[in-house]
Scaffold this active site. Structure first.
Site, PDB file in Angstrom:
ATOM      1  N   ASP A  97       0.861  -1.180   0.000  1.00 22.12           N
ATOM      2  CA  ASP A  97       0.000   0.000   0.000  1.00 22.12           C
ATOM      3  C   ASP A  97       0.903   1.237   0.000  1.00 22.12           C
ATOM      4  O   ASP A  97       1.768   1.372   0.878  1.00 22.12           O
ATOM      5  CB  ASP A  97      -0.862  -0.063   1.276  1.00 22.12           C
ATOM      6  CG  ASP A  97      -1.898   1.026   1.322  1.00 22.12           C
ATOM      7  OD1 ASP A  97      -1.747   2.007   0.566  1.00 22.12           O
ATOM      8  OD2 ASP A  97      -2.856   0.881   2.117  1.00 22.12           O
ATOM      9  N   LYS A 164       1.758   2.229 -20.486  1.00 22.10           N
ATOM     10  CA  LYS A 164       1.195   3.462 -20.990  1.00 22.10           C
ATOM     11  C   LYS A 164      -0.026   3.828 -20.157  1.00 22.10           C
ATOM     12  O   LYS A 164      -0.583   2.919 -19.545  1.00 22.10           O
ATOM     13  CB  LYS A 164       0.875   3.346 -22.476  1.00 22.10           C
ATOM     14  CG  LYS A 164      -0.434   2.606 -22.798  1.00 22.10           C
ATOM     15  CD  LYS A 164      -0.787   2.719 -24.231  1.00 22.10           C
ATOM     16  CE  LYS A 164      -1.748   3.855 -24.484  1.00 22.10           C
ATOM     17  NZ  LYS A 164      -3.171   3.487 -24.420  1.00 22.10           N
ATOM     18  N   HIS A 194       2.204  -1.857 -26.580  1.00 15.71           N
ATOM     19  CA  HIS A 194       1.966  -3.272 -26.910  1.00 15.71           C
ATOM     20  C   HIS A 194       1.814  -3.497 -28.415  1.00 15.71           C
ATOM     21  O   HIS A 194       1.976  -4.611 -28.891  1.00 15.71           O
ATOM     22  CB  HIS A 194       0.792  -3.843 -26.103  1.00 15.71           C
ATOM     23  CG  HIS A 194      -0.567  -3.455 -26.585  1.00 15.71           C
ATOM     24  ND1 HIS A 194      -1.135  -2.243 -26.318  1.00 15.71           N
ATOM     25  CD2 HIS A 194      -1.479  -4.135 -27.332  1.00 15.71           C
ATOM     26  CE1 HIS A 194      -2.339  -2.189 -26.860  1.00 15.71           C
ATOM     27  NE2 HIS A 194      -2.570  -3.312 -27.495  1.00 15.71           N
ATOM     28  N   LYS A 198       3.165  -6.759 -31.481  1.00 12.60           N
ATOM     29  CA  LYS A 198       2.315  -7.550 -32.384  1.00 12.60           C
ATOM     30  C   LYS A 198       3.181  -8.078 -33.526  1.00 12.60           C
ATOM     31  O   LYS A 198       3.991  -7.336 -34.090  1.00 12.60           O
ATOM     32  CB  LYS A 198       1.166  -6.700 -32.934  1.00 12.60           C
ATOM     33  CG  LYS A 198       0.140  -6.311 -31.868  1.00 12.60           C
ATOM     34  CD  LYS A 198      -1.034  -5.573 -32.477  1.00 12.60           C
ATOM     35  CE  LYS A 198      -1.915  -4.941 -31.407  1.00 12.60           C
ATOM     36  NZ  LYS A 198      -2.890  -5.822 -30.800  1.00 12.60           N
ATOM     37  N   HIS A 256       0.438   4.103 -30.320  1.00 10.17           N
ATOM     38  CA  HIS A 256       0.318   3.023 -31.307  1.00 10.17           C
ATOM     39  C   HIS A 256       0.428   3.525 -32.752  1.00 10.17           C
ATOM     40  O   HIS A 256       1.165   2.960 -33.554  1.00 10.17           O
ATOM     41  CB  HIS A 256      -1.008   2.284 -31.138  1.00 10.17           C
ATOM     42  CG  HIS A 256      -1.307   1.874 -29.718  1.00 10.17           C
ATOM     43  ND1 HIS A 256      -0.331   1.456 -28.854  1.00 10.17           N
ATOM     44  CD2 HIS A 256      -2.473   1.816 -29.023  1.00 10.17           C
ATOM     45  CE1 HIS A 256      -0.884   1.151 -27.684  1.00 10.17           C
ATOM     46  NE2 HIS A 256      -2.184   1.365 -27.762  1.00 10.17           N
TER      47      HIS A 256
HETATM   48  C1  BG6 Z   1      -5.006   0.599 -25.655  1.00 14.00           C
HETATM   49  C2  BG6 Z   1      -5.965   1.753 -25.708  1.00 14.00           C
HETATM   50  O1  BG6 Z   1      -3.688   1.063 -25.534  1.00 14.00           O
HETATM   51  O2  BG6 Z   1      -5.124  -0.166 -26.851  1.00 14.00           O
HETATM   52  C3  BG6 Z   1      -7.385   1.270 -25.907  1.00 14.00           C
HETATM   53  O3  BG6 Z   1      -5.886   2.476 -24.484  1.00 14.00           O
HETATM   54  C4  BG6 Z   1      -7.473   0.376 -27.119  1.00 14.00           C
HETATM   55  O4  BG6 Z   1      -8.282   2.361 -26.031  1.00 14.00           O
HETATM   56  C5  BG6 Z   1      -6.409  -0.716 -27.066  1.00 14.00           C
HETATM   57  O5  BG6 Z   1      -8.762  -0.193 -27.180  1.00 14.00           O
HETATM   58  C6  BG6 Z   1      -6.378  -1.479 -28.360  1.00 14.00           C
HETATM   59  O6  BG6 Z   1      -5.504  -2.558 -28.284  1.00 14.00           O
HETATM   60  P1  BG6 Z   1      -5.698  -3.796 -29.244  1.00 14.00           P
HETATM   61  O7  BG6 Z   1      -4.473  -4.615 -29.047  1.00 14.00           O
HETATM   62  O8  BG6 Z   1      -6.960  -4.488 -28.801  1.00 14.00           O
HETATM   63  O9  BG6 Z   1      -5.833  -3.260 -30.635  1.00 14.00           O
END
Ligand code: BG6
Length: 493
Positions: A97, A164, A194, A198, A256
């Protein structure tokens, strides 16, 4: 048919590791991190000597925590008892905490105890999966609680992975970078996006630089325009606390979309080390032209019908939300290769389907001998149904000459046997291995925020109309008109 290499990667060669997740009871942990770790475990991708320390405020035991995650997760359907028992051997739940700093001193003891039995030093890895407002507190706590002090003989450095959103504008991202860089060196900090994990996004560099076919054409002489479209079917409800103060531009463009843009537009790096890859991406991000006087003609904002009510329900009070759930942007990159080539970027929530595509539209032949020549289009289908498509003119069999635009498709499902590793698995594995190539460097993040700030902090941004669109279609009609004006249409339907 080639085989995906997920089963051939040997995690057991990794050194002994303790991975600590802060924010272990949140959605990210339940929907992404724990499923990825469970999957990695069943594919033997975790180190032979491994401990996963999950930190949260709720009073769980390790077992009740795993049960909680299995119930909460929208991804894990079921877990065989044997797998669960095996995973529980790694798992330690710790009640931590931030208002009780001593709980982290106790955590330091837990970590030290994990190293004691065999006097084996562990790599100490920390994952910041909490709300971003807590990143600063965690960094300070790591420093003050002794968590950064691994066993005496330990020469390996601690690593931290930061989720993020990395800041909410340039200033806050700079402060976070400054804070992190006060305690860690750049090679210890893993800023995640992320999308970089991919498979199809990793394939962008391979298609571009491993084939002599494309690179000579990859410039303004042969490319007319590029489109990056991220269509999402889901709305923002359920994440209002974050989304309503963020909006589509900060949520998606800053990370992204700009990351995919950098990979599409960068020059070939000198080699595949993280330094050279990131240097080339940075050049693109720094060369993005700010909109200035073109503001209103290059940007469209939209909001799906019903969003304002969802936002008001969340806040439990009436009020009009000005948050955009959709944007379309025409961007230019001020580098010799890309002079005059528009990059059309868009994303939106509550659209017709979930689909991410990057399409590279080549110019039509300067002179076409035949009737009906069309421009070639190279499309990277990022998700779902991962594929690369090339639209190409062919002759229709028969007398005379009639053209047909054929789609040469390279689909992952047909081409590769086996599973395609998920983005979080790939990134977690890289984090365990200490490979920073798919992670974002401080200067990249700041360059991306600088461009985004030039949009969202421009006084004209708030004054732009917020076009409403019905859920289930692909954005406001004004976004189609925006393309009409350039005599183009969205490729991704
Ligand atoms: C996240 C966003 O980083 O990525 C979301 O905050 C979004 O709003 C998501 O829906 C999409 O990720 P993916 O991998 O499902 O395309």
């Amino acid at each position: 048919m080639a085989k995906s290499d997920i089963h051939t990667h040997i995690g057991h060669n990794l050194p002994p590791t303790v991975l600590t997740i802060f924010g272990a009871t949140g959605d990210l942990s339940a929907d992404y991190l724990l499923p990825a770790l469970l999957h990695m475990d069943s594919h033997h991708l975790l180190p032979k000597t491994f401990k996963l320390v999950c930190v949260g405020r709720k009073p769980f035991t390790s077992k009740s925590y795993l049960d909680f995650i299995l119930k909460k997760s929208r991804v894990i359907k079921k877990l065989a008892p044997a797998k669960k028992a095996k995973f529980l051997k790694y798992l330690v739940y710790h009640v931590g905490d931030f208002d009780r700093p001593e709980s982290f001193i106790e955590l330091a003891k837990v970590l030290a105890d994990k190293e004691k039995p065999k006097h084996e030093c562990h790599n100490r890895l920390f994952y910041f999966a909490t709300k971003p407002q807590q990143f600063a507190a965690i960094t300070k706590i790591l420093q003050t609680s002794g968590l950064l002090m691994a066993c005496a003989a330990h020469e390996r450095k601690v690593r931290v992975l930061v989720e993020k959103p990395f800041g909410f504008n340039l200033k806050s991202a700079q402060s976070l970078n400054q804070l992190l860089l006060k305690y860690f060196s750049e090679d210890q900090i893993y800023r995640i996006d992320h999308y970089a994990g991919k498979e199809t996004v990793q394939n962008l560099m391979v298609v571009r630089f491993a084939n002599s076919l494309f690179e000579p054409l990859w410039n303004n002489r042969f490319i007319d325009h590029v489109e990056i479209s991220v269509l999402e079917k889901d709305g923002a409800a359920g994440r209002m606390g974050y989304y309503d103060s963020t909006g589509a531009i900060k949520d998606f463009l800053q990370n992204h979309i700009l990351q995919m843009l950098a990979l599409i537009a960068m020059d070939e790096p000198y080699n595949l080390t993280s330094q050279f890859i990131r240097d080339e991406k940075l050049k693109v991000l720094k060369a993005l032209e700010t909109l200035k006087e073109k503001f209103a003609s290059h940007l469209i904002k939209g909001q799906y019908e019903g969003y304002a009510k969802e936002a008001a329900d969340f806040r439990k009070e009436e009020g009009v939300s000005g948050t955009e759930t959709y944007f379309a942007l025409k961007a230019y990159i001020n580098l010799p290769r890309w002079q005059g080539v528009p990059f059309y970027l868009r994303t939106g929530k509550r659209l017709s389907k979930k689909l991410t595509q990057i399409s590279v539209h080549f110019r039509e032949p300067v002179r076409c001998l035949f009737e009906g020549c069309s421009a070639n289009v190279l499309t990277f289908q990022i998700q779902p149904d991962e594929a690369v498509h090339l639209q190409i003119n062919n002759k229709i069999p028969g007398f005379g000459i009639k053209l047909h635009q054929a789609d040469w498709e390279f689909g992952y499902k047909m081409a590769f046997k086996g599973e395609i590793p998920g983005a979080y698995e790939r990134l977690l594995l890289d984090f365990l291995e200490g490979d920073q190539r798919l992670f974002i460097r401080s200067d990249e993040i700041e360059a991306a925020w600088k461009f985004v700030d030039s949009i969202t902090e421009n006084p004209q941004f708030k004054k732009l109309p917020l076009y409403k669109y019905r859920g289930g279609i692909n954005g406001p009609k004004e976004a189609d008109e925006f393309m009409d004006k350039d005599l183009k249409e969205w490729w991704t339907k």
